[in-house]
Design a protein around this motif. Structure first.
Motif, mmCIF file in Angstrom:
data_model
loop_
_atom_site.group_PDB
_atom_site.id
_atom_site.type_symbol
_atom_site.label_atom_id
_atom_site.label_comp_id
_atom_site.label_asym_id
_atom_site.label_seq_id
_atom_site.Cartn_x
_atom_site.Cartn_y
_atom_site.Cartn_z
ATOM 1 N N UNK A 123 11.514 -3.676 -4.660
ATOM 2 C CA UNK A 123 11.889 -2.259 -4.646
ATOM 3 C C UNK A 123 10.669 -1.341 -4.580
ATOM 4 N N UNK A 124 9.957 -1.446 -3.465
ATOM 5 C CA UNK A 124 8.741 -0.659 -3.263
ATOM 6 C C UNK A 124 9.016 0.507 -2.316
ATOM 7 N N UNK A 125 8.440 1.678 -2.651
ATOM 8 C CA UNK A 125 8.606 2.883 -1.836
ATOM 9 C C UNK A 125 7.263 3.460 -1.377
ATOM 10 N N UNK A 126 6.252 3.319 -2.202
ATOM 11 C CA UNK A 126 4.997 4.022 -1.976
ATOM 12 C C UNK A 126 3.977 3.136 -1.257
ATOM 13 N N UNK A 127 3.122 3.773 -0.465
ATOM 14 C CA UNK A 127 2.098 3.059 0.289
ATOM 15 C C UNK A 127 1.175 2.262 -0.631
ATOM 16 N N UNK A 128 0.732 2.882 -1.709
ATOM 17 C CA UNK A 128 -0.185 2.195 -2.627
ATOM 18 C C UNK A 128 0.465 0.955 -3.235
ATOM 19 N N UNK A 129 1.761 1.078 -3.549
ATOM 20 C CA UNK A 129 2.464 -0.054 -4.154
ATOM 21 C C UNK A 129 2.640 -1.195 -3.158
#
Length: 723
Positions: A275-281
């Motif tokens: 459940x990843x949304x962000x670029x850094x994650x």
């Protein structure tokens, strides 16, 4: 001042790996010299019993010879000798270390103050550690010295974890044992043979010798597996292999958020981030996944609950579902302190025996989750705030009874597509009790799946997954002797190598590729494959692991029984020719001919109920073993008027082979059949044959249901030359 006693001397230790004079199972036999303690039973050493029961309070559960709870305590209070006390101390230490141990015996030998003490333990290394610490504890109790039992139990536990089978392999072996299927451990790890010779199957954790290497290779390549499943209409999440963190972010944008990042061929949920949304994650998740596999996959995150379905032989036999792991703040404790409390859950631990792992705040996946929540291990978590630690890898809630037939269909279909006979199916489902389509997908197909989650679920009933695999490898329709080959065991001293080789030849002629382990060497298909003496545990072990052997004839000796135990748990036919040789066994405290019965009865004790014991009726001490045989008894005698044979034929309609006027007779009750004269049954080589040995071989072959005509023809064609 209290008297100080010298240590009990451990004169020698012998690990008996198979059935022996003591029991059917492995034991460690220890010769003890009590020294001056021979004059000091337990009731003559002040405070001994109190110290023992303080350190080992569960000694009260030992029934001992009294046969009731507290029996051993009664023996302590009444006065029992230190060898017997040591036996119970060791058994209790093994129990405390998590290895149930109930059997033990202690017997005095002819030398005053020297005892043979045995206790049951499947692994020699574990038994020796238990002996070491049991000895230390007892001497501390005797001499009123301090003793901390925790290091002792820890040392035994460590030996168990180092040497015992893992939970997946162990549960399959235990299930096979329930069905009386024998097993042989082939290495120090989890490679185990179930059954003997040509009837064997092999397992390595939850993989079998029927698990295709190609299928396993496919399962390890998660991207290729998904493409195969998609081609066959199985729902899987959209995804793509990526080469670097930048490409991972690009693919994530193309697929649409949220996404999952994971290794292409990892296992045990290592390197998987959900459940990843962000670029850094996404980029951080790539760095976490890359070391765990050869490639990294970015795929569409599917909302739902993790499930693991176990498929065995085309059937779903167990299912568990997962849960996320979180802690809740109290406004006082740091996250590290809250996790320390969480890790005290008895279901969590570092070893394989625990269904849940400890939470490691330094693990990459946990760090990533904490970063996403802007929390560190030293953060004080406000009252009521939840901190998510793990999203996956915690599948330990049984839901087998809830699995919808449609979900089971797709799980078994996926296993067939990949080609696995045993598979763990990782699925995301909103509701396992509803049809699959539209509410879930298959994420991975795993070869060699772990079974602990099904054996020790944190909630719900344990499932007999070991038995499901045992039944898959040995279908119930194979009968009670699944995994077994016709096995003949022969013990004695009189021409036993000749008997073994002739019986092997007759079995070969009956259509079974036969192996013979004898003092004249190893023979397979009547060809000598080894010239050295193989009438011992090692020789028999090599024969029983040979996948070519459809039948086996194994010669053994009294000394081998005393020093090694039998290499097999049971046999179809057990043969005892004589009880000679006690003169050579003084080092085992066998000093009279009458003591040989206890040694040689081992061969008859292991005869299967549908098998037979073959006994020399011309020796009363051998014929008397008939009462110990679980199966049929076939006697042989060179005397036509042998009273034991006559009684056996009359009372039980029993079978016997006897000699009358140089004619070999096969008798069943009052019926007789002439096999031929001794002259007619001469070997083609002209080698002189002992009459009793010939009768023993004939009786053994007949007990194996080899036709009389074939027996006669086989003797005449047996080209025997002593090796």
């Amino acid at each position: 001042m209290a008297k100080t006693f010298n240590d009990i001397q451990l004169l020698r230790t012998t690990f008996l790996r198979g059935p022996s004079v003591w029991t059917y199972r492995p034991v460690l036999e220890v010769w003890l010299d009590l020294g001056e303690l021979e004059d000091y039973p337990s009731n003559k050493i002040p405070g001994l019993n109190e110290r023992l029961t303080t350190w080992l309070p569960d000694l009260v559960e030992h029934t001992c010879g009294v046969g009731e709870r507290g029996g051993f305590i009664q023996r302590l209070e009444g006065g029992t000798w230190m060898g017997h006390v040591l036996e119970h101390v060791i058994i209790e230490l093994l129990n405390l270390a998590g290895m149930p141990a109930e059997f033990g015996q202690t017997r005095e030998i002819s030398q005053r103050g020297v005892y043979r003490m045995v206790f049951r333990c499947p692994e020699e290394a574990v038994a020796r550690v238990a002996l070491e610490y049991g000895h230390k504890l007892l001497m501390a109790a005797i001499n009123d010295l301090p003793f901390d039992r925790k290091p002792a139990i820890h040392a035994i536990k460590t030996a168990i974890n180092d040497r015992y089978l893992g939970p997946s392999t162990g549960c399959i072996v235990d299930a096979a044992g329930e069905r009386r299927i024998p097993h042989i451990r082939l290495n120090d790890g989890n490679l185990v043979q179930l059954g003997y010779g040509a009837a064997q199957r092999r397992i390595w954790t939850a993989e079998s010798d029927q698990t295709s290497a190609i299928a396993e290779g496919i399962a390890q390549d998660k991207d290729f597996t998904k493409r195969l499943l998609t081609a066959c209409g199985v729902p899987v999440p959209e995804g793509q292999i990526v080469a670097n963190a930048e490409e991972a972010w690009e693919v994530a944008q193309d697929i649409g958020f949220p996404v999952t990042v994971k290794p292409s061929d990892g296992n045990h949920a290592r390197g998987v981030t959900l459940e990843l949304y962000q670029e850094a994650d996404v980029k951080a998740a790539f760095a976490l996944a890359e070391p765990e596999g050869s490639d990294v996959i970015v795929e569409k995150f599917i909302d739902g609950v993790e499930h693991r379905l176990l498929v065995v032989g085309g059937k779903v036999v167990a299912a568990t579902k997962g849960e996320t792991v979180s802690v809740h703040g109290n406004g006082k404790a740091t996250l590290r302190e809250l996790v320390a409390v969480l890790n005290q859950d008895p279901r969590r631990g570092p070893e394989q025996e625990y269904p849940l792992d400890w939470i490691n705040l330094d693990a990459g996946a946990v760090k990533l989750e904490l970063n996403r929540q802007h929390v560190t291990p030293d953060s004080v978590i406000p009252q009521g705030q939840a901190v998510l630690l793990q999203r996956n890898g915690n599948m330990a809630i049984d839901c087998t009874d809830d699995v919808h037939p449609d979900v089971a269909y797709y799980a078994t279909l996926a296993a067939k597509i990949v080609g696995l006979d045993i598979a763990g199916m990782d699925m995301i489902l909103k509701d396992v009790s509803q049809p699959m389509q539209g509410q879930g997908a298959i994420l991975e197909v795993n070869a060699g799946p772990g079974l602990l989650m099904h054996l020790k679920p944190t909630s719900g009933a344990p499932r007999p997954v070991g038995m499901a695999i045992a039944d898959h490898l040995f279908p119930r329709e194979d009968g009670a002797n699944a995994g077994r080959i016709p096995l003949v065991g022969i013990v004695g001293t009189r021409h036993n190598a000749f008997i073994a080789r002739l019986v092997g030849w007759l079995l070969q002629l009956s259509g079974k590729l036969t192996g013979v382990a004898s003092s004249e060497g190893m023979f397979l298909n009547n060809r000598q494959t080894q010239k050295t003496n193989t009438a011992n545990w090692a020789g028999a072990h090599r024969l029983l692991t040979n996948r070519l052997a459809q039948a086996a004839v194994i010669q053994t000796t009294s000394r081998s029984i005393l020093e090694e135990g039998l290499a097999y748990d049971r046999c179809l036919v057990g043969v005892v020719t004589d009880m000679d040789g006690f003169e050579t066994l003084a080092d085992h405290d066998v000093r009279e001919a009458s003591q040989m019965r206890r040694v040689l009865r081992t061969q008859i004790d292991v005869v299967l109920s549908d098998g037979a014991g073959v006994l020399n009726a011309d020796l009363p001490e051998v014929a008397d073993l008939a009462e110990l045989c679980d199966g049929e008894v076939v006697l042989y005698s060179a005397q036509a008027n042998n009273a034991v044979v006559a009684a056996h034929r009359g009372a039980n309609e029993g079978r016997a082979v006897l000699l009358r006027n140089q004619q070999v007779i096969l008798a069943t009750g009052g019926l007789e059949r002439a096999l031929g004269t001794l002259d007619a049954l001469r070997l083609p080589t002209g080698h002189a044959v002992d009459t009793s040995a010939l009768l023993a071989a004939i009786a053994t072959a007949w007990a194996m249901d080899i036709a009389p005509d074939l027996i006669a023809a086989g003797i005449k064609t047996f080209e025997y030359q002593p090796a």
